[in-house]
Design an enzyme around this catalytic site. Structure first.
Site, PDB file in Angstrom:
ATOM      1  N   LYS A 219       2.184   4.639   1.330  1.00 50.25           N
ATOM      2  CA  LYS A 219       2.314   5.273   2.653  1.00 50.25           C
ATOM      3  C   LYS A 219       1.998   6.749   2.484  1.00 50.25           C
ATOM      4  O   LYS A 219       2.737   7.479   1.830  1.00 50.25           O
ATOM      5  CB  LYS A 219       3.729   5.098   3.216  1.00 50.25           C
ATOM      6  CG  LYS A 219       3.964   5.870   4.517  1.00 50.25           C
ATOM      7  CD  LYS A 219       3.071   5.344   5.625  1.00 50.25           C
ATOM      8  CE  LYS A 219       3.351   6.094   6.927  1.00 50.25           C
ATOM      9  NZ  LYS A 219       2.800   7.470   6.930  1.00 50.25           N
TER      10      LYS A 219
ATOM     11  N   ARG B  43      -4.577   9.314  16.232  1.00 52.09           N
ATOM     12  CA  ARG B  43      -3.767   8.157  16.622  1.00 52.09           C
ATOM     13  C   ARG B  43      -3.741   7.983  18.140  1.00 52.09           C
ATOM     14  O   ARG B  43      -3.690   6.862  18.648  1.00 52.09           O
ATOM     15  CB  ARG B  43      -2.341   8.330  16.094  1.00 52.09           C
ATOM     16  CG  ARG B  43      -1.405   7.166  16.392  1.00 52.09           C
ATOM     17  CD  ARG B  43       0.012   7.502  15.980  1.00 52.09           C
ATOM     18  NE  ARG B  43       0.112   7.733  14.556  1.00 52.09           N
ATOM     19  CZ  ARG B  43       0.281   6.778  13.654  1.00 52.09           C
ATOM     20  NH1 ARG B  43       0.348   5.527  14.034  1.00 52.09           N
ATOM     21  NH2 ARG B  43       0.376   7.075  12.373  1.00 52.09           N
TER      22      ARG B  43
ATOM     23  N   GLU C 263       0.825  -1.206   0.000  1.00 50.69           N
ATOM     24  CA  GLU C 263       0.000   0.000   0.000  1.00 50.69           C
ATOM     25  C   GLU C 263       0.861   1.258   0.000  1.00 50.69           C
ATOM     26  O   GLU C 263       1.988   1.246   0.495  1.00 50.69           O
ATOM     27  CB  GLU C 263      -0.914   0.026   1.230  1.00 50.69           C
ATOM     28  CG  GLU C 263      -1.910  -1.115   1.279  1.00 50.69           C
ATOM     29  CD  GLU C 263      -2.787  -1.058   2.506  1.00 50.69           C
ATOM     30  OE1 GLU C 263      -3.842  -1.703   2.491  1.00 50.69           O
ATOM     31  OE2 GLU C 263      -2.420  -0.373   3.481  1.00 50.69           O
TER      32      GLU C 263
ATOM     33  N   ARG D 225      -3.221  10.535  10.865  1.00 52.65           N
ATOM     34  CA  ARG D 225      -3.931   9.277  11.063  1.00 52.65           C
ATOM     35  C   ARG D 225      -5.313   9.552  11.661  1.00 52.65           C
ATOM     36  O   ARG D 225      -5.441  10.333  12.615  1.00 52.65           O
ATOM     37  CB  ARG D 225      -3.122   8.373  12.007  1.00 52.65           C
ATOM     38  CG  ARG D 225      -3.739   7.005  12.301  1.00 52.65           C
ATOM     39  CD  ARG D 225      -3.619   6.070  11.109  1.00 52.65           C
ATOM     40  NE  ARG D 225      -4.076   4.731  11.474  1.00 52.65           N
ATOM     41  CZ  ARG D 225      -3.277   3.757  11.937  1.00 52.65           C
ATOM     42  NH1 ARG D 225      -1.985   3.999  12.096  1.00 52.65           N
ATOM     43  NH2 ARG D 225      -3.752   2.575  12.225  1.00 52.65           N
TER      44      ARG D 225
ATOM     45  N   GLU E 102      -6.141   7.901   6.762  1.00 51.96           N
ATOM     46  CA  GLU E 102      -5.346   9.118   6.865  1.00 51.96           C
ATOM     47  C   GLU E 102      -6.156  10.288   6.316  1.00 51.96           C
ATOM     48  O   GLU E 102      -6.954  10.127   5.389  1.00 51.96           O
ATOM     49  CB  GLU E 102      -4.051   8.997   6.047  1.00 51.96           C
ATOM     50  CG  GLU E 102      -3.114   7.895   6.484  1.00 51.96           C
ATOM     51  CD  GLU E 102      -2.111   8.363   7.519  1.00 51.96           C
ATOM     52  OE1 GLU E 102      -1.862   9.585   7.603  1.00 51.96           O
ATOM     53  OE2 GLU E 102      -1.553   7.505   8.232  1.00 51.96           O
TER      54      GLU E 102
ATOM     55  N   PHE F 236      -7.773   2.664   4.668  1.00 49.78           N
ATOM     56  CA  PHE F 236      -7.079   1.428   4.289  1.00 49.78           C
ATOM     57  C   PHE F 236      -7.583   0.208   5.052  1.00 49.78           C
ATOM     58  O   PHE F 236      -7.140  -0.912   4.800  1.00 49.78           O
ATOM     59  CB  PHE F 236      -5.566   1.565   4.483  1.00 49.78           C
ATOM     60  CG  PHE F 236      -5.153   2.027   5.860  1.00 49.78           C
ATOM     61  CD1 PHE F 236      -5.128   1.171   6.938  1.00 49.78           C
ATOM     62  CD2 PHE F 236      -4.766   3.342   6.055  1.00 49.78           C
ATOM     63  CE1 PHE F 236      -4.738   1.596   8.197  1.00 49.78           C
ATOM     64  CE2 PHE F 236      -4.371   3.792   7.310  1.00 49.78           C
ATOM     65  CZ  PHE F 236      -4.359   2.905   8.379  1.00 49.78           C
TER      66      PHE F 236
END
Length: 218
Positions: free
Chosen positions: A88, A108, A86, A93, A137, A177
């Site tokens: 980045k 996060r 995937e 986050r 994200e 994701f």
């Protein structure tokens, strides 16, 4: 009430040893609870049965899953093949929860930042789901759909003032994701391919992190 700097992972191992239970059970419960204190109290008082009360709950944040490192692509593919590769994304986050018409967005560190990201709330409300937990994200994109510098994204994401004005000039876009829960079904213990399949069924391509399935290092 002593406060010290030991990593929570070390404390989780200590709690597991003191309670005589596998560390993996304590870590999993702490992930679902979002913190270790209540998990420690439960397992020290009741043992493994006390951990069963900690379940995935929509609108209550969970700690991010842990990753492992590898020496390189070849080393990683020796452990997992085929593998999902995937992009980045260098953003902020986010963990997004939706239950009917209520949406919550967490960082996060599990801080609630829902009021800072109205465009992400609206995007998730438009999805064809009743209940969902998504991992992803948030990134500020320019008009040509290329990302702003990381500092621009984080400045917008962290701002608590003039949100509507900033939304107009520096909008945030969500890229997901993983799906941990979809419409009453917990997916957190399912293989990644099943979680991602559920994600693809409920989200448009423009809201997903690009990925590819590979078997060879090249």
């Amino acid at each position: 009430e002593v406060r010290q700097g030991a990593l929570e992972g070390v404390m989780a191992e200590a709690v597991a040893k003191a309670a005589g239970v596998p560390p993996s059970e304590v870590r999993r419960a702490a992930m679902l609870a979002g913190e270790l204190g209540s998990v420690a109290a439960a397992v020290l008082a009741e043992g493994s049965p006390g951990l069963s009360r900690f379940r995935l709950t929509v609108l209550r944040p969970v700690q991010p899953m842990l990753a492992q490192t590898a020496d390189g692509v070849e080393d990683a593919l020796r452990r997992i093949s085929p593998a999902a590769i995937e992009w980045k994304l260098d953003g902020a986050r986010i963990q997004v929860h939706r239950l009917e018409d209520e949406v919550r967005v967490f960082t996060r560190t599990l801080a609630d930042v829902t009021d800072r990201v109205p465009e992400i709330v609206e995007a998730v409300l438009a999805l064809p789901v009743h209940a969902v937990i998504l991992d992803g994200e948030a990134i500020a994109l320019r008009s040509d759909l290329r990302p702003h510098r990381f500092q621009v994204t984080m400045s917008r994401f962290g701002s608590r003032t003039e949100v509507e004005r900033q939304r107009g000039s520096v909008p945030l876009s969500p890229f997901f994701f993983d799906a941990l829960h979809v419409d009453g079904e917990d997916l957190i213990d399912r293989p990644t391919r099943e979680r991602v399949s559920a994600l693809h069924e409920r989200t448009p391509e423009v809201m997903r992190v690009p990925r590819a399935i590979v078997e060879a290092p090249a």
